[in-house]
Design an enzyme around this catalytic site. Structure first.
Site, mmCIF file in Angstrom:
data_model
loop_
_atom_site.group_PDB
_atom_site.id
_atom_site.type_symbol
_atom_site.label_atom_id
_atom_site.label_comp_id
_atom_site.label_asym_id
_atom_site.label_seq_id
_atom_site.Cartn_x
_atom_site.Cartn_y
_atom_site.Cartn_z
ATOM 1 N N LYS A 116 0.816 -1.218 0.000
ATOM 2 C CA LYS A 116 0.000 0.000 0.000
ATOM 3 C C LYS A 116 0.845 1.263 0.000
ATOM 4 O O LYS A 116 0.363 2.329 -0.376
ATOM 5 C CB LYS A 116 -0.917 0.023 1.232
ATOM 6 C CG LYS A 116 -2.119 -0.896 1.129
ATOM 7 C CD LYS A 116 -3.113 -0.565 2.230
ATOM 8 C CE LYS A 116 -4.334 -1.442 2.175
ATOM 9 N NZ LYS A 116 -5.181 -1.254 3.373
ATOM 10 N N LYS A 198 -8.899 -10.553 -7.618
ATOM 11 C CA LYS A 198 -9.924 -10.764 -6.595
ATOM 12 C C LYS A 198 -10.947 -9.611 -6.611
ATOM 13 O O LYS A 198 -10.550 -8.453 -6.766
ATOM 14 C CB LYS A 198 -9.208 -10.809 -5.238
ATOM 15 C CG LYS A 198 -10.095 -11.139 -4.076
ATOM 16 C CD LYS A 198 -9.284 -11.212 -2.802
ATOM 17 C CE LYS A 198 -9.766 -10.159 -1.836
ATOM 18 N NZ LYS A 198 -9.316 -10.343 -0.465
ATOM 19 N N LYS A 201 -13.306 -4.205 -2.768
ATOM 20 C CA LYS A 201 -14.125 -3.030 -2.468
ATOM 21 C C LYS A 201 -13.514 -1.766 -3.042
ATOM 22 O O LYS A 201 -14.199 -0.812 -3.336
ATOM 23 C CB LYS A 201 -14.169 -2.834 -0.950
ATOM 24 C CG LYS A 201 -15.170 -3.679 -0.222
ATOM 25 C CD LYS A 201 -15.443 -2.990 1.109
ATOM 26 C CE LYS A 201 -15.635 -3.950 2.246
ATOM 27 N NZ LYS A 201 -14.718 -3.750 3.348
HETATM 28 P P1 AMP Z 1 -12.409 -6.481 2.721
HETATM 29 O O1 AMP Z 1 -13.347 -6.188 1.603
HETATM 30 O O2 AMP Z 1 -11.014 -6.704 2.236
HETATM 31 O O3 AMP Z 1 -12.522 -5.518 3.872
HETATM 32 O O4 AMP Z 1 -12.819 -7.901 3.302
HETATM 33 C C1 AMP Z 1 -13.878 -8.151 4.187
HETATM 34 C C2 AMP Z 1 -14.106 -9.651 4.253
HETATM 35 O O5 AMP Z 1 -14.606 -10.150 2.994
HETATM 36 C C3 AMP Z 1 -12.843 -10.467 4.537
HETATM 37 O O6 AMP Z 1 -13.162 -11.496 5.459
HETATM 38 C C4 AMP Z 1 -12.452 -11.056 3.219
HETATM 39 O O7 AMP Z 1 -11.828 -12.301 3.328
HETATM 40 C C5 AMP Z 1 -13.792 -11.216 2.497
HETATM 41 N N1 AMP Z 1 -13.587 -11.002 1.054
HETATM 42 C C6 AMP Z 1 -13.161 -9.845 0.486
HETATM 43 N N2 AMP Z 1 -13.094 -9.957 -0.844
HETATM 44 C C7 AMP Z 1 -13.477 -11.248 -1.142
HETATM 45 C C8 AMP Z 1 -13.608 -11.991 -2.374
HETATM 46 N N3 AMP Z 1 -13.360 -11.429 -3.552
HETATM 47 N N4 AMP Z 1 -14.025 -13.267 -2.303
HETATM 48 C C9 AMP Z 1 -14.298 -13.836 -1.103
HETATM 49 N N5 AMP Z 1 -14.190 -13.191 0.072
HETATM 50 C C10 AMP Z 1 -13.779 -11.914 0.076
#
Ligand code: AMP
Ligand code: TRP
Length: 331
Positions: A116, A198, A201
């Site tokens: 980052k 992946k 967000k």
């Molecule tokens: P984040 O969006 O990185 O804050 O992630 C929040 C939660 O969502 C975490 O537990 C991640 O492991 C899960 N997560 C985020 N992106 C994905 C994705 N593309 N597929 C599956 N799980 C995800």
């Protein structure tokens, strides 16, 4: 089994970006499905969000949005508190203390920070560097056994464990050592515009992710424009990432067997699969969106749920913090 005998699970989610179907399938849905098996705490980590610049109004709204989404998805706050990190000041306070016992070298090894900050090392905040100490505080305050996280966060949970161990070695048994629980690779949902990345967000273009709050029209448009290949065979084949990703989403939302899904689409074209997937998503998200709207129609509901959740768990956080202070000779 009495509640206190269940393993404690602590999960944190950032109130930034738009919560998408990857977050839902990879995290929120699992949390909902398993909430009776564990003693869960859900934390909306607003102090983590400000490690990068945030617009105050947007941040405040996002915190409520994420809380309402968790509840709309089925988290029962009577069982599993849903609270806002900054409502319990012990998080910031313990983070400072953990800072002081964490060697610089451990923190410098954190891959996420390196990634980052690489573009702009001079300008990123000290908070971004120190982010894992705050995360360790979140986890350790509640005597957490298990931390369900994505792969990218595993290193941070291991750091929390190392910090806990170091504290225990120096000052005597104090912290429970937490363990990361990482879902299988295969459950990762990829970006619709680029199945090599992946679903996320914070990155990607307008057609990258289906957000939980997207309208039916937008859901359909995003799914219809998802990247696929030029073949025309609908099979679970990981070497064809675009179609595989759509099938994975279909599988997880429909809870049907792979063979059954392949049979249904055998001899059919990609457009048919995409239309069926759009229908399925719209059907699943509609009730969630309706509950979300209702929760947000009166801001006091969400406000009182997150405040009450914080009141319920504050004594536990304060007790841990107090023990830490006593052991270190503070105050
Ligand atoms: P984040 O969006 O990185 O804050 O992630 C929040 C939660 O969502 C975490 O537990 C991640 O492991 C899960 N997560 C985020 N992106 C994905 C994705 N593309 N597929 C599956 N799980 C995800
Ligand atoms: N860093 C996590 C993420 O970006 C969020 C988080 C903060 C967290 N504190 C936590 C996750 C404690 C689990 C436990 O996804």
């Amino acid at each position: 089994m009495p509640a206190s005998k269940k393993e404690r699970v602590f999960s944190g989610i950032q109130p930034s970006g738009n919560v998408h179907i990857g977050n839902y399938l990879g995290a929120i849905k699992r949390w909902v499905d398993e909430q009776d098996r564990f003693d869960n705490i859900f934390c909306i980590v607003d102090l983590h969000a400000i490690t990068v610049p945030q617009d105050p109004k947007t941040l405040r709204n996002k915190i409520r949005e994420v809380a309402a989404l968790l509840l709309a998805a089925g988290i029962n706050p009577q069982h599993s508190p849903v609270f806002v990190q900054s409502h319990i000041s012990a998080h910031a306070e313990l983070a400072w203390i953990l800072n002081c016992i964490t060697p610089m070298g451990w923190m410098e090894r954190m891959i996420q920070y390196k990634e980052k900050s690489s573009a702009n090392k001079e300008r990123v905040s000290v908070g971004l560097f120190d982010y894992p100490a705050l995360m360790a505080a979140d986890i350790l305050l509640y005597r957490t056994d298990l931390v369900p996280v994505g792969e990218d966060q595993q290193q941070h949970v291991e750091l929390a464990r190392d910090i806990a161990q170091r504290f225990n070695n120096t000052y005597g048994e104090t912290f429970v050592l937490p363990k990361a629980v990482v879902p299988a690779q295969s459950s990762r949902i990829m970006g619709l515009d680029n199945p090599a990345k992946k679903m996320s967000k914070s990155s990607g273009g307008a057609k990258h992710a289906v957000s939980l709050l997207d309208s039916p029209k937008i859901i359909r448009a995003k799914i219809m424009s998802a990247a696929t290949d030029s073949r025309n065979e609908i099979r679970f084949d990981a070497t064809r990432p675009g179609i595989y990703n759509l099938l994975l989403i279909y599988e997880q939302f429909s809870a049907r067997k792979r063979a059954d899904i392949e049979r249904e689409f055998s001899g059919k074209g990609y457009a048919e699969l995409k239309n069926a997937l759009a229908d399925l998503l719209i059907r699943h998200l509609e009730p969630l969106q309706a509950r979300y709207k209702e929760l947000r129609s009166d801001e006091r509901t969400i406000e009182s749920i997150v405040r009450e959740s914080a009141e319920r768990i504050r004594p536990l956080a304060e007790k841990t913090l107090q023990t830490v202070k006593e052991k270190m000779g503070l105050g």
